[in-house]
Design a protein around this motif. Sequence first.
Motif, PDB file in Angstrom:
ATOM      1  N   PRO A  85       2.021 -27.851   2.339  1.00 32.61           N
ATOM      2  CA  PRO A  85       1.869 -28.708   1.149  1.00 32.61           C
ATOM      3  C   PRO A  85       3.076 -28.668   0.223  1.00 32.61           C
ATOM      4  CG  PRO A  85      -0.166 -27.536   1.584  1.00 32.61           C
ATOM      5  CD  PRO A  85       0.850 -26.976   2.521  1.00 32.61           C
ATOM      6  N   SER A  86       3.759 -27.523   0.146  1.00 29.50           N
ATOM      7  CA  SER A  86       4.945 -27.406  -0.712  1.00 29.50           C
ATOM      8  C   SER A  86       6.224 -27.751   0.029  1.00 29.50           C
ATOM      9  CB  SER A  86       5.036 -25.995  -1.292  1.00 29.50           C
ATOM     10  OG  SER A  86       5.206 -25.034  -0.260  1.00 29.50           O
ATOM     11  N   ASN A  87       6.065 -28.355   1.250  1.00 27.26           N
ATOM     12  CA  ASN A  87       7.188 -28.778   2.095  1.00 27.26           C
ATOM     13  C   ASN A  87       7.995 -27.623   2.673  1.00 27.26           C
ATOM     14  OD1 ASN A  87       6.891 -31.594   2.247  1.00 27.26           O
ATOM     15  ND2 ASN A  87       7.756 -31.845   0.208  1.00 27.26           N
ATOM     16  N   VAL A 103       0.533 -30.853   6.495  1.00 32.25           N
ATOM     17  CA  VAL A 103      -0.768 -30.470   5.961  1.00 32.25           C
ATOM     18  C   VAL A 103      -0.698 -30.463   4.440  1.00 32.25           C
ATOM     19  CG1 VAL A 103      -1.546 -29.161   7.967  1.00 32.25           C
ATOM     20  CG2 VAL A 103      -0.181 -28.013   6.219  1.00 32.25           C
ATOM     21  N   GLY A 104      -1.813 -30.775   3.810  1.00 34.58           N
ATOM     22  CA  GLY A 104      -1.861 -30.826   2.351  1.00 34.58           C
ATOM     23  C   GLY A 104      -2.897 -31.816   1.892  1.00 34.58           C
ATOM     24  N   ASP A 105      -3.429 -31.602   0.696  1.00 38.86           N
ATOM     25  CA  ASP A 105      -4.431 -32.524   0.153  1.00 38.86           C
ATOM     26  C   ASP A 105      -3.903 -33.948   0.026  1.00 38.86           C
ATOM     27  OD1 ASP A 105      -6.536 -30.754  -0.100  1.00 38.86           O
ATOM     28  OD2 ASP A 105      -5.953 -30.110  -2.114  1.00 38.86           O
ATOM     29  N   ASP A 106      -2.589 -34.088  -0.108  1.00 42.60           N
ATOM     30  CA  ASP A 106      -2.035 -35.436  -0.263  1.00 42.60           C
ATOM     31  C   ASP A 106      -2.154 -36.257   1.005  1.00 42.60           C
ATOM     32  OD1 ASP A 106      -0.208 -33.710   0.967  1.00 42.60           O
ATOM     33  OD2 ASP A 106       1.532 -34.856   0.295  1.00 42.60           O
ATOM     34  N   VAL A 107      -1.985 -35.615   2.192  1.00 44.36           N
ATOM     35  CA  VAL A 107      -2.039 -36.358   3.458  1.00 44.36           C
ATOM     36  C   VAL A 107      -3.437 -36.368   4.078  1.00 44.36           C
ATOM     37  CG1 VAL A 107       0.394 -35.957   3.954  1.00 44.36           C
ATOM     38  CG2 VAL A 107      -1.308 -34.366   4.843  1.00 44.36           C
ATOM     39  N   SER A 108      -4.252 -35.344   3.756  1.00 42.68           N
ATOM     40  CA  SER A 108      -5.643 -35.302   4.205  1.00 42.68           C
ATOM     41  C   SER A 108      -6.315 -34.058   3.643  1.00 42.68           C
ATOM     42  CB  SER A 108      -5.746 -35.282   5.737  1.00 42.68           C
ATOM     43  OG  SER A 108      -7.116 -35.139   6.127  1.00 42.68           O
ATOM     44  N   PRO A 109      -7.511 -34.208   3.112  1.00 40.76           N
ATOM     45  CA  PRO A 109      -8.215 -33.045   2.573  1.00 40.76           C
ATOM     46  C   PRO A 109      -8.819 -32.149   3.646  1.00 40.76           C
ATOM     47  CG  PRO A 109      -9.587 -34.982   2.367  1.00 40.76           C
ATOM     48  CD  PRO A 109      -8.257 -35.457   2.886  1.00 40.76           C
ATOM     49  N   ASP A 110      -8.890 -32.647   4.895  1.00 36.16           N
ATOM     50  CA  ASP A 110      -9.563 -31.868   5.937  1.00 36.16           C
ATOM     51  C   ASP A 110      -8.941 -32.053   7.321  1.00 36.16           C
ATOM     52  OD1 ASP A 110     -10.299 -34.523   5.944  1.00 36.16           O
ATOM     53  OD2 ASP A 110     -12.372 -34.160   6.535  1.00 36.16           O
ATOM     54  N   PHE A 111      -7.771 -32.658   7.389  1.00 36.43           N
ATOM     55  CA  PHE A 111      -7.119 -32.866   8.683  1.00 36.43           C
ATOM     56  C   PHE A 111      -5.626 -32.677   8.486  1.00 36.43           C
ATOM     57  CE2 PHE A 111      -6.696 -35.411  12.733  1.00 36.43           C
ATOM     58  CZ  PHE A 111      -7.512 -34.593  13.485  1.00 36.43           C
ATOM     59  N   ALA A 166      -0.220 -43.458   3.168  1.00 33.66           N
ATOM     60  CA  ALA A 166       0.957 -43.690   2.336  1.00 33.66           C
ATOM     61  C   ALA A 166       1.644 -42.367   2.006  1.00 33.66           C
ATOM     62  CB  ALA A 166       0.560 -44.425   1.063  1.00 33.66           C
ATOM     63  N   ALA A 167       0.842 -41.324   1.762  1.00 38.54           N
ATOM     64  CA  ALA A 167       1.408 -40.013   1.459  1.00 38.54           C
ATOM     65  C   ALA A 167       2.118 -39.424   2.677  1.00 38.54           C
ATOM     66  CB  ALA A 167       0.303 -39.066   0.991  1.00 38.54           C
ATOM     67  N   THR A 168       1.575 -39.660   3.863  1.00 41.81           N
ATOM     68  CA  THR A 168       2.225 -39.176   5.087  1.00 41.81           C
ATOM     69  C   THR A 168       3.574 -39.864   5.273  1.00 41.81           C
ATOM     70  OG1 THR A 168       0.053 -38.807   6.126  1.00 41.81           O
ATOM     71  CG2 THR A 168       1.964 -38.879   7.583  1.00 41.81           C
ATOM     72  N   ARG A 169       3.595 -41.179   5.064  1.00 41.92           N
ATOM     73  CA  ARG A 169       4.870 -41.904   5.162  1.00 41.92           C
ATOM     74  C   ARG A 169       5.872 -41.383   4.132  1.00 41.92           C
ATOM     75  NH1 ARG A 169       1.780 -46.717   5.317  1.00 41.92           N
ATOM     76  NH2 ARG A 169       2.488 -47.169   3.217  1.00 41.92           N
ATOM     77  N   SER A 182      -8.087 -25.497   1.339  1.00 38.94           N
ATOM     78  CA  SER A 182      -7.303 -25.659   0.116  1.00 38.94           C
ATOM     79  C   SER A 182      -5.821 -25.675   0.473  1.00 38.94           C
ATOM     80  CB  SER A 182      -7.574 -24.511  -0.853  1.00 38.94           C
ATOM     81  OG  SER A 182      -7.047 -23.285  -0.349  1.00 38.94           O
ATOM     82  N   ASN A 183      -5.007 -26.156  -0.449  1.00 43.21           N
ATOM     83  CA  ASN A 183      -3.558 -26.146  -0.212  1.00 43.21           C
ATOM     84  C   ASN A 183      -3.026 -24.727  -0.071  1.00 43.21           C
ATOM     85  OD1 ASN A 183      -3.111 -28.858  -0.034  1.00 43.21           O
ATOM     86  ND2 ASN A 183      -2.280 -29.109  -2.101  1.00 43.21           N
ATOM     87  N   ALA A 184      -3.600 -23.791  -0.825  1.00 46.93           N
ATOM     88  CA  ALA A 184      -3.162 -22.399  -0.716  1.00 46.93           C
ATOM     89  C   ALA A 184      -3.435 -21.860   0.688  1.00 46.93           C
ATOM     90  CB  ALA A 184      -3.876 -21.550  -1.759  1.00 46.93           C
ATOM     91  N   ALA A 185      -4.607 -22.176   1.237  1.00 49.36           N
ATOM     92  CA  ALA A 185      -4.932 -21.727   2.596  1.00 49.36           C
ATOM     93  C   ALA A 185      -4.016 -22.391   3.624  1.00 49.36           C
ATOM     94  CB  ALA A 185      -6.393 -22.042   2.909  1.00 49.36           C
ATOM     95  N   ARG A 186      -3.648 -23.647   3.381  1.00 48.69           N
ATOM     96  CA  ARG A 186      -2.732 -24.337   4.304  1.00 48.69           C
ATOM     97  C   ARG A 186      -1.345 -23.696   4.269  1.00 48.69           C
ATOM     98  NH1 ARG A 186      -5.385 -28.726   1.615  1.00 48.69           N
ATOM     99  NH2 ARG A 186      -6.976 -29.687   2.951  1.00 48.69           N
ATOM    100  N   GLU A 187      -0.908 -23.237   3.098  1.00 47.12           N
ATOM    101  CA  GLU A 187       0.370 -22.526   3.015  1.00 47.12           C
ATOM    102  C   GLU A 187       0.323 -21.267   3.885  1.00 47.12           C
ATOM    103  OE1 GLU A 187       3.132 -23.436   1.555  1.00 47.12           O
ATOM    104  OE2 GLU A 187       2.501 -25.034   0.190  1.00 47.12           O
ATOM    105  N   ALA A 188      -0.813 -20.570   3.847  1.00 43.93           N
ATOM    106  CA  ALA A 188      -0.987 -19.370   4.675  1.00 43.93           C
ATOM    107  C   ALA A 188      -0.984 -19.723   6.157  1.00 43.93           C
ATOM    108  CB  ALA A 188      -2.291 -18.672   4.301  1.00 43.93           C
ATOM    109  N   PHE A 189      -1.599 -20.856   6.471  1.00 44.47           N
ATOM    110  CA  PHE A 189      -1.659 -21.326   7.852  1.00 44.47           C
ATOM    111  C   PHE A 189      -0.260 -21.564   8.410  1.00 44.47           C
ATOM    112  CE2 PHE A 189      -2.752 -25.119  10.698  1.00 44.47           C
ATOM    113  CZ  PHE A 189      -3.196 -24.312  11.746  1.00 44.47           C
TER     114      PHE A 189
END
Length: 462
Positions: A119-121, A250-258, A287-290, A399-406
């Motif tokens: 999420p933080s790129n 990954v991130g809430d901006d591109v998908s909250p669950d995918f 749009a966020a993915t693009r 959550s975005n924090a969990a995605r950072e860990a992922f």
Amino acid sequence: MTSLSSSAAAARATFVMPSSVRGGMGGRRMARLVTRAAASSPKLPSGRRLRVAVVGGGPAGGAAAEALAKGGVETVLIERKLDNCKPCGGAIPLCMVSEFDLPLDLVDRKVRKMKMISPSNVAVDIGGTLAPHEYIGMVRREVLDAYLRSRAEGAGAEVVNGLFLRYEAPKEPNGSYVVHYNHYDSSNGKAGGEKRTFEVDAIVGADGANSRVAKDMGAGDYEYAIAFQERVKIPDDKMKYYEERAEMYVGDDVSPDFYGWVFPKCDHVAVGTGTVTHKPDIKKFQAATRLRAKDRIEGGKIIRVEAHPIPEHPRPKRVAGRVTLVGDAAGYVTKCSGEGIYFAAKSGRMCAEAIVAGSANGTRMVEESDLRRYLAEFDRLYWPTYKVLDVLQKVFYRSNAAREAFVEMCADDYVQRMTFDSYLYKRVVPGNPLDDIKLAVNTIGSLVRATALRREMEKVTL
């Protein structure tokens, strides 16, 4: 589509082949389930073969129809859209190329590098543990599906351009099912098709997430995701970057669950995302993915837009009488990764092999018990994979924090090696106990840091 970072392991099947089912598949024996015709199953009249309708011409239907035809079963495959381009990332594991004898020119790109972007790129490169000959194949569904259908037709299956409408169950034991469909033929001049019927002994529903066969058999509903994908033709210099590379965001901006993806095709890239929980917002996520991939796809032209439902778990019921479901119709798409092509083709073939064996190569009537053997074997082999990926999605996509860990966890060479071995070969990979302990500690550490980060982010938000 599939996520290479999903460290799921699945056992690979070893089956026995009857001497009567040979040929095709590169001239090798075609693997099949060890089943026997039921003692109570009546022999069919001399000269009459078991007749099966396969509804749907994707990987599941194509693989099923070919195996049935090779096994001596009279097979009719019905598909409405023979040029269908399903919105699909198109990733297939290496084992599928050999297991299904796919010609290499079907593979548009051989991905050996995967970039996971948090999420933080923060970007993590995956693929350094691959051997020189290993890769993830990228295919276009319209090409793969057409090839599998043509191979089924070459094996003796009849391919019908038609829309399945419904079926009538038999009124007596061992009676016929009546299939109702619209037949499309440019010569009859009917744009809506011509209503027709035919009789069969069994039906294999391979007609996708919106399966009409499933509805007719009362298979029950399931949760589904919406996948949205744009095919983008980008400049040659930018396409060079994706020659052997795919990206996942990954991130809430591109998908909250995918997740969002950029997957390379023959002369373009597929840019897409998906969601279960926020379907009305799918275009916002796209749009966020693009936007995230902007620097690498800038100057590109959208050449096709696609959207399609993707099942999130198997249906409550997958067999009723002599009717059964395979592929997306059965719900065989993994959570977290969204992988479905291999499991679709595999389930189609396993189902067909069970029918061939249960009918003694098309000479006996099949029973529900024959179809249930296919379900039992498929679940035995792959149910652990579905459960592991379900847990991973719940833990790391919350959550975005969990995605950072992922993403942080995906930087570990051991994780990459285990993940690729499990994904590429669909087999259980024995781990090193010391490395497993280290991985567990690192995972816990990543989650602890993610939790702390989430709390700090919540404070800032407040």
